[in-house]
Structures are given as C-alpha cells and as structure tokens.
Design a protein around this motif. Structure first.
Motif, PDB file in Angstrom:
ATOM      1  N   UNK A 106       0.860  -1.180   0.000  1.00 35.35           N
ATOM      2  CA  UNK A 106       0.000   0.000   0.000  1.00 35.35           C
ATOM      3  C   UNK A 106       0.899   1.233   0.000  1.00 35.35           C
ATOM      4  N   UNK A 107       0.471   2.276  -0.733  1.00 36.69           N
ATOM      5  CA  UNK A 107       1.376   3.384  -1.007  1.00 36.69           C
ATOM      6  C   UNK A 107       0.905   4.728  -0.460  1.00 36.69           C
ATOM      7  N   UNK A 108      -0.307   4.824  -0.023  1.00 36.83           N
ATOM      8  CA  UNK A 108      -0.856   6.113   0.387  1.00 36.83           C
ATOM      9  C   UNK A 108      -1.478   6.000   1.779  1.00 36.83           C
ATOM     10  N   UNK A 109      -1.857   7.123   2.337  1.00 37.19           N
ATOM     11  CA  UNK A 109      -2.513   7.134   3.645  1.00 37.19           C
ATOM     12  C   UNK A 109      -3.931   6.613   3.529  1.00 37.19           C
ATOM     13  N   UNK A 110      -4.529   6.326   4.675  1.00 39.39           N
ATOM     14  CA  UNK A 110      -5.890   5.837   4.693  1.00 39.39           C
ATOM     15  C   UNK A 110      -5.967   4.325   4.713  1.00 39.39           C
ATOM     16  N   UNK A 111      -7.197   3.817   4.709  1.00 37.58           N
ATOM     17  CA  UNK A 111      -7.427   2.377   4.785  1.00 37.58           C
ATOM     18  C   UNK A 111      -7.417   1.759   3.388  1.00 37.58           C
ATOM     19  N   UNK A 112      -6.755   0.600   3.263  1.00 42.26           N
ATOM     20  CA  UNK A 112      -6.683  -0.130   2.001  1.00 42.26           C
ATOM     21  C   UNK A 112      -7.206  -1.544   2.247  1.00 42.26           C
ATOM     22  N   UNK A 113      -8.120  -1.984   1.376  1.00 38.80           N
ATOM     23  CA  UNK A 113      -8.747  -3.291   1.584  1.00 38.80           C
ATOM     24  C   UNK A 113      -8.510  -4.178   0.369  1.00 38.80           C
ATOM     25  N   UNK A 114      -8.074  -5.402   0.629  1.00 35.35           N
ATOM     26  CA  UNK A 114      -7.905  -6.379  -0.429  1.00 35.35           C
ATOM     27  C   UNK A 114      -7.916  -7.767   0.184  1.00 35.35           C
ATOM     28  N   UNK A 115      -8.578  -8.698  -0.466  1.00 31.53           N
ATOM     29  CA  UNK A 115      -8.668 -10.084   0.003  1.00 31.53           C
ATOM     30  C   UNK A 115      -9.083 -10.151   1.465  1.00 31.53           C
ATOM     31  N   UNK A 116      -9.925  -9.227   1.869  1.00 23.35           N
ATOM     32  CA  UNK A 116     -10.382  -9.205   3.249  1.00 23.35           C
ATOM     33  C   UNK A 116      -9.459  -8.474   4.197  1.00 23.35           C
ATOM     34  N   UNK A 117      -8.211  -8.219   3.795  1.00 22.30           N
ATOM     35  CA  UNK A 117      -7.275  -7.495   4.650  1.00 22.30           C
ATOM     36  C   UNK A 117      -7.615  -6.012   4.653  1.00 22.30           C
ATOM     37  N   UNK A 118      -7.363  -5.375   5.786  1.00 24.46           N
ATOM     38  CA  UNK A 118      -7.431  -3.924   5.855  1.00 24.46           C
ATOM     39  C   UNK A 118      -6.083  -3.425   6.363  1.00 24.46           C
ATOM     40  N   UNK A 119      -5.413  -2.632   5.561  1.00 24.76           N
ATOM     41  CA  UNK A 119      -4.076  -2.125   5.894  1.00 24.76           C
ATOM     42  C   UNK A 119      -4.173  -0.618   5.983  1.00 24.76           C
ATOM     43  N   UNK A 120      -3.679  -0.063   7.063  1.00 23.93           N
ATOM     44  CA  UNK A 120      -3.748   1.378   7.269  1.00 23.93           C
ATOM     45  C   UNK A 120      -2.455   2.033   6.824  1.00 23.93           C
ATOM     46  N   UNK A 121      -2.544   2.920   5.834  1.00 18.82           N
ATOM     47  CA  UNK A 121      -1.393   3.692   5.395  1.00 18.82           C
ATOM     48  C   UNK A 121      -0.401   2.890   4.579  1.00 18.82           C
ATOM     49  N   UNK A 122       0.727   3.504   4.210  1.00 20.27           N
ATOM     50  CA  UNK A 122       1.728   2.819   3.386  1.00 20.27           C
ATOM     51  C   UNK A 122       2.402   1.688   4.151  1.00 20.27           C
ATOM     52  N   UNK A 123       2.478   0.526   3.506  1.00 23.05           N
ATOM     53  CA  UNK A 123       3.051  -0.645   4.174  1.00 23.05           C
ATOM     54  C   UNK A 123       3.313  -1.735   3.146  1.00 23.05           C
TER      55      UNK A 123
END
Length: 834
Positions: free
Chosen positions: A746-763
């Motif tokens: 993930x490259x930007x701020x905010x919540x990112x959702x894929x395959x059920x995962x939720x990743x907050x911010x760049x990671x």
C-alpha cells in the motif's frame, strides 16, 4: 601519550563498547621490549602476507603465483631501463601532471621490491641488494622531483594522494625496512601525513566524509605500517591510534544515531553503503572485507590487537552481507556502483572475497571456521568460471585455500539456505534466491542514490536504480548474460525492469565539454571535482521520495517502489543550480515485486510521463543478452512469451496478467565497451539483445499492467496459480493459490482493503494461511512510520509466536495487528497466529 588519545576518542569508545569490540584495544601499555618485539612481528607478518615464506613458497600450489610475481618485476625493470628523459621512471608513464601515472610508478616499484623479498624467486632478484638499492634510489628521486613538494602535488583525484600512493610507498618501505635509510622513511612518512589533507593535523579525521568505510580501513592500515617503520614511542602511538580509528568500521551503522554523521558501513540487515548513499557491497564492501582481514593477519601475535574479538562481526558480514549476493560464483551487479562499467567480471570480484574468507577461516576456530571453509568449497563447486588462486594477494592464502579443498572432513555448504528472500532495505536492494535462479532488484529513494557515475566510469547510469533487475539463471556463464557486455549492448533506457521516457540524454563529458565533472567553483555551491555538491548533483544523486522497501516472510518477499524525480531536477527547477547544469526529469510509476517460488510477479500502475513533460514512455519487462552465435528462440502465444537460449540451456517465460500487449524484439547489437567507460579498451562487442517492452505514446493516459516472470520455464505456458487482486497507485496485491499466500503493498494514507485485509497507510504485508496457522510479515517501506496496523477478517486469532513489536488484539469481525515500526528502518516484523 595514551591518556590524551583516550580522551579524544571518548565518543568512539562508547560506540565500540556498545558493539562489543572494545576488547580489541589493549588497555595497558606494553614494555619497550614487548613493543619492539611486536613491531618486529608486525613487519615479519606483513612481509609474509605479501611475499610468502620459505615454507609456503616451496609448495607446488604457489609456483604460478611466484612466477607471476617474478614476471611482473622483470617487466617493470625492463620498462625502467627503457625510460627516456627526466619526465618518467618507467617507459610510457610520464610524470608531472598525471596522478594515475604517479600511482602506477609507485606500484611498479613496490612490485619490484616484492620480488626481492619473495622466497623461491630466481636469486638475481630474491635477496638482491642491488635491486633493492635501485628501488630505494628511485624512491628518493620520486620524492625529490614529483612527490615531496606538497604545493605542486595533490592534483587530480584525492584518493591517489591519501590512499593509493601511500599504500605502495608504505608496503615498499616495509619490504625493504632492513635497507631503507631512516631519513628516507621519516621523510616519506612526513609527506604522507602532509597529503592527508581531508584529515586533521596529518592524521585521520573521523568527522571527514573522506575517512569512512573502506577508505578509512585503507588509510588506517597504511598508518599501522608507517608506525611499524617509525618504531619507538611515536611508532607505537601511531599504530594504536590507527587501530582505534579502524575499529569504527566494525560498528553497525544505526541510521537514527549516526556516529560522526557517517552513513557508510554495514547495517543490521546486511546492507553496505559507501559514498554516503551508494549500495556498494560488491566493490567498496569487498575492499573493506579484504583490508580488515588482511590487517588482522598483519597484527596476529603482535600484542597490538585482540583480533579474535572482531571475528564474529566479520563472520556476520560474510553470512548476511556477501553470501546472498553471490550466485554460482558471480557477484551481483546491483551492489557494484560505477564499477559495473569495468571489464573485470563478477567472478573476479568473488575470487577476492574468497581469499578474504579463506584467511578468515584460518583465523577462526570451531564451527565458524568449518562453515567458512565449507562456503569456500561451495563457491568453487558452483562457480561457472574456474577460480584462479594465482590472483590471490598472498601465497599464504593460496596454501590455506588448497588445504581447505583437500580437507575431506569439510563438506561444501552454502551460507544461504536453498530458498531465501533478503530485503536489504537499508540500501534499497532486494535479493530473491531459489535453486534454479537468483533475482536482484535495484531501487532508489531519498536515502539511496539513483546511480553512481564518477571519473568517466559508468557514463550512462541514469536508470540503474530505477527498478532495474537482474535475473540470474542457474548453470549459465554469467559473463554471457550480464557484466560489462550487458551494459554495453543493452540500451541504458531499456535495462530490465526500467520505466524510462523516450529521450536522448548526454553523458557528463558530453554535457560539459569533455570534462569528467561539472566544473563551477565560483558558484555558491562550489562545484569542484571532490566537492559535496558534485556528489549530490553529479556523482550519486538520490531520489526525492521515501517509499522504497518491502517485507519478507520466510523465503518469500515483497518489494514496492514509487518512481520520482531526483534531487538535481528538483533543485534545478527551484533555481538552486546554475543555468548550464544539465538535469533530467524522470517518468512516473508505482511498482511492486512479489517474490515467490517459480514466479516473480511484477505489478505496475500509474505508468507514464511526468505531468506536462509530453514524452513517450517505455517500460522494459525484461532484457537479456546472448552471444552472437548462440541459438536463441522466441515464442509468442497470446499472453505468453517464451525466451530460450538453447546453447546455454536457459529460458524465461513471461505471462501477461493485465495491461496492453507487449512488444517483443530480438536484435543484434554491436557497440564498443568504451561507451560506458572512457578508459575501457575500444573493443567492439556483438550480442543478441532480447526485450519485452510496454510502449506508451506521448500524451496517452497513465497505464497499468502486470507480468509473471518464470525462470527456467517450459516453452508452453502452464496455468498460473497467481491472481492479481489490485493494481493502482494506492494498492497492489496478488494471491498465490498453491502457497496460500497473499501479498500487498500500500502506497498512500488511509485504509486499504484487499482479500479481506485492511491495511492502514503505506506498508508492505505478506499473509500466509495453512490449515492451522496464519503467519504475517509487515514492514514500513517509507522508514518514517511509528506504527502500522493490519486487520485480518474472520475468527479471532491469538499470537503464538513472533516479534515483540507486534501486538495482537481482537476487534469486531477479526484480529488487529499493531506493529511498532518506529526506528525500524524498513525491517520486517513477523507473527504467527492461531
């Protein structure tokens, strides 16, 4: 004299104590007799290292080395006899304005002196007082005419005056110490001190950007030898001070608590930097390894150092820093800086490292010695080029090497597991290894240089840190796939993995009327050959964005990178740089690499030109070379492209997961090796150049596409277990069905959702599920975040094992991981959940 030295080194001793190497420095003075004996042993050790001993040189395995030493000395003597006039000591090597020529002249005198101290060489050379006196006479002549006047010296490259020339002088005087006049020794040492202009009062300055890493090791080893030549209290103080200075290179660099502001050296993840921001394990790192091991041999039994305290640190360098970067005896290009443009090969680089490992094994005991010896055998067994021990510096090393190979009790064993993924995030490099291949990835950031150019070397480097990759295939002679001929025949805009604008860039000499640097000392930034501004804007500029890195989960990895402009372009647009300074604007892309078993998945989004630049853009999925006479077959079948070099018995498959159809080419290219380095021979090279590219016309919309690279692929494509989950400039993710592995960047701020995962911010996140456990790896590729949170959906999970920095909490609908990434510098944190 000890007390003042201890006071001035207080900060140094603090860091050394923290790294466990303080015990190397004896805390009490020895008696005068013990010091004299130590100096005598130091001199004898040094002569033994370079010339060998009666015992070592009587063995058959050193015969070729002795013959080479004698041959070189005789060639040099003949050249000396053929010299004409007062302007040269050796024929064809004029003196007075060329610092490389002066360095070569001193080197040749050393090589003659070496022959006179090498047992086993013909008696008209070995032990010849006449030849030794001739060398000493010429040393005096050189000092009088070309070296002693410091107001006339120090032209050209600082390295020659502070390191290169001093190395040859110090070793020559050590070899001839029994005959060298005391006044000649003291005169030369005073001059060498005077030329240490980037130091302080004729000595090392640990706050100097020139006295770091491999350069510092070279300087301090020179000064150890000079101390032995001086003898007495002055000599002892010089040896101990030089040793204390050299110990700083053993301290692991903490980027959040730099000592003396120095970023050069080894990092916790195995990375090595030199020149502040250049990934350099394969050149300067190699030199540092060789120098410190050689110095331990020189100091062995002298009482000046407890070298055994340093061995575990050097063992770690070899295991975690060097071994991942050596594939079947070849040093990877991604960590060689400007030296990729030299004609020497990755096999020769590894021969230098093998000698250091051989010597390290001889200094070690127990399991570490066995592991190092086993690694030497492994490199020899897997290398596709014969390792020539004649290239070793020391005849003693040749004897040790032969003994290792003959020891049937030591099995050949790599220091790497067969499958390994290594994130060298501190130098923006990733290495992924499998039994059949190795993949090396080069990135850049606001921390790490986009490339290195210097002194007419690596003339077209612009995209070498722009997501360029090298895919090494097992069983192949890598000189036929990479090395100097790869950079000679593959377009610098079309390196494998690179997104580049379609434009013509000029080399530094082309840009500045043939000069090898930008010369503008009157500008406020003071552009001179060795200025900091030259480094920042010409030699090794960094990028302007922070996102570059990735996570590792077991043997699997992910890496992400955002392409940006570099510092020269940014500052030129800001009006910081002069109008005649040449800078170039980069294209744009957001990329991920997901590193699996049989597949390397390359995902690209937001690909195109910089806003308003109006250029076409080409992305090279891969580029490979083959000899002109090799049988190369290229097959296209829908989304599948297959390349095979049947002569070399290697192949790669390319599966398009999404995006526009690629252009596949197989061209024959002939270029001179001089196009990449001004001093290379003007040797024409012809190669078959294969490429898979995605081309975008000027003015078109930003594109996204994804490919699976399959090393050693069959000609017919099989169904891929890889599914592309997301590909945008915000989120890129894939799932591998067979492995049960989901990988996301993930490259930007905010919540990112894929395959059920939720990743907050760049990671960067890897998740692998089996019937019992879920394992997760998380990293912060920006190196700036304090925490990263990931939410896994489904039943609540508890932490079974993992890093203490990972906190696990139950939340509605799943499990939340909170990872403390503060000051982690891109490190991966893992946890196992059940």
């Amino acid at each position: 004299m000890l007390v003042p030295m201890e006071i001035t080194r207080r900060r140094l001793l603090t860091v050394l104590a923290a790294t466990g190497v303080l015990a190397t420095v004896p805390t009490a003075w020895a008696s005068a007799a013990e010091v004299a004996a130590g100096v005598e042993r130091l001199v004898a050790n040094t002569v033994g290292v370079f010339a060998g001993t009666e015992e070592s040189n009587s063995r058959t395995e050193t015969a070729a080395k002795l013959a080479a030493t004698e041959r070189t000395a005789r060639t040099n003597l003949a050249s000396m006899d053929a010299a004409s006039g007062d302007g040269e000591l050796f024929a064809g090597v004029p003196l007075g304005t060329s610092d490389p020529n002066l360095n070569t002249t001193y080197q040749r005198l050393y090589e003659i002196a070496l022959a006179t101290r090498t047992p086993g060489i013909s008696p008209d050379l070995y032990g010849s007082s006449a030849v030794q006196d001739r060398v000493l006479d010429k040393l005096g002549w050189l000092h009088e005419h070309y070296y002693g006047d410091q107001s006339q010296g120090y032209y050209g490259n600082w390295f020659y005056w502070e390191i290169g020339i001093s190395q040859h002088i110090s070793k020559t005087l050590i070899l001839l110490a029994d005959r060298a006049p005391a006044d000649l020794i003291r005169t030369y040492i005073a001059s060498m001190d005077a030329y240490l202009r980037n130091g302080e009062d004729g000595d090392v300055d640990l706050d100097s950007r020139f006295h770091t890493g491999a350069n510092l090791a070279d300087i301090t080893t020179n000064r150890i030898l000079q101390g032995a030549l001086l003898g007495s209290a002055d000599g002892e103080a010089r040896i101990r001070k030089a040793l204390t200075d050299q110990l700083t290179v053993f301290a692991t660099v903490d980027p959040y608590a730099l000592e003396h502001g120095v970023t050069d050296g080894y990092y916790a993840d195995g990375s090595f930097l030199q020149h502040a921001s250049v990934a350099y394990t394969g050149s300067y790192g190699k030199g540092l390894l060789s120098r410190v091991v050689q110095t331990l041999k020189i100091l062995d039994g002298t009482g000046f150092a407890n070298g055994g305290e340093l061995l575990p640190t050097i063992h770690r360098w070899v295991r975690d820093g060097f071994a991942p970067l050596i594939f079947e005896g070849w040093m990877m290009e991604s960590v060689k800086g400007r030296s990729v443009s030299r004609t020497g090969t990755g096999y020769a680089d590894v021969a230098t490292i093998v000698e250091a490992v051989v010597d390290l094994a001889s200094l070690s005991t127990g399991a570490p010695a066995t592991a190092l010896a086993g690694y030497v055998k492994h490199v020899r067994a897997t290398s596709r080029a014969a390792l020539d021990p004649t290239t070793f510096v020391s005849p003693l090393s040749i004897v040790h090497y032969t003994a290792i190979l003959a020891d049937a009790s030591v099995p050949a064993a790599d220091l790497n597991p067969p499958a390994r993924s290594v994130a060298f995030n501190a130098m923006d490099r990733t290495v992924h290894r499998r039994p059949g291949y190795a993949f090396s990835l080069s990135r850049s950031s606001s921390r790490i240089s986009t490339y290195e150019y210097m002194s007419g070397e690596n003339l077209m480097p612009w995209f070498q840190g722009a997501g360029a990759h090298h895919l090494y295939l097992s069983g192949q002679d890598q000189t036929q796939a990479f090395g100097i001929d790869y950079f000679t025949t593959v377009s610098p805009y079309g390196l494998a993995g690179v997104t580049a604008p379609v434009e013509l860039r000029r080399t530094v000499p082309e840009s500045y009327d043939g000069k090898l640097f930008y010369d503008n000392p009157s500008h406020p930034l003071n552009f001179t050959a060795s200025s900091e501004s030259q480094n920042t804007y010409v030699y090794f500029p960094t990028a302007t964005q922070a996102y570059s890195g990735g996570a590792v989960l077991g043997a699997y990895g992910a890496a992400g990178w955002v392409q940006s402009d570099d510092v020269p372009w940014r500052d030129q647009q800001a009006g910081v740089l002069p109008d005649d300074f040449v800078a170039y604007r980069n294209a744009r892309s957001t990329k991920s690499w997901f590193l699996l078993d049989d597949e390397i998945v390359v995902v690209s989004a937001g690909v195109g030109d910089a806003p308003g630049a109006g250029r076409a853009v080409t992305t090279t999925v891969d580029a490979r070379i083959a000899a002109a006479g090799d049988r190369v077959e290229v097959t296209e079948d829908g989304d599948w492209t297959h390349w095979a070099n049947t002569t070399q018995n290697v192949s790669v498959g390319y599966l398009r997961l999404s995006g526009p159809a690629p252009k596949v080419r197989l061209d024959t290219v002939t270029r001179s090796r001089r196009v990449v380095r001004t001093t290379n021979p003007d040797t024409a090279v012809t190669k078959q150049v294969f490429s898979v590219t995605v081309e975008q016309r000027a003015g078109t919309q930003l594109a996204s596409f994804a490919y699976v690279l399959t090393p050693n692929a069959a000609k017919t494509a099989a169904r891929s277990p890889v599914r592309l989950l997301a590909n945008t400039p915000r989120l890129q993710a894939v799932h591998h069905r067979t492995l049960g592995l989901t990988a996301a960047n993930t490259f930007t701020s905010g919540a990112h959702r894929t395959a059920g995962l939720t990743i907050d911010g760049p990671a960067s996140v890897l998740v692998r599920r089996d019937s019992k456990d879920v394992t997760v790896a998380v990293s912060d590729p920006t190196t700036t975040r304090d925490t990263v949170t990931v939410v896994l959906p489904g039943r609540p999970l508890r932490k079974v094992s993992g890093d203490a920095a990972v906190r696990v909490d139950r939340v509605p609908g799943g499990t939340r991981l909170t990872v403390d990434t503060h000051h982690a510098y891109g490190r991966s944190f893992t946890v196992t959940l059940r």
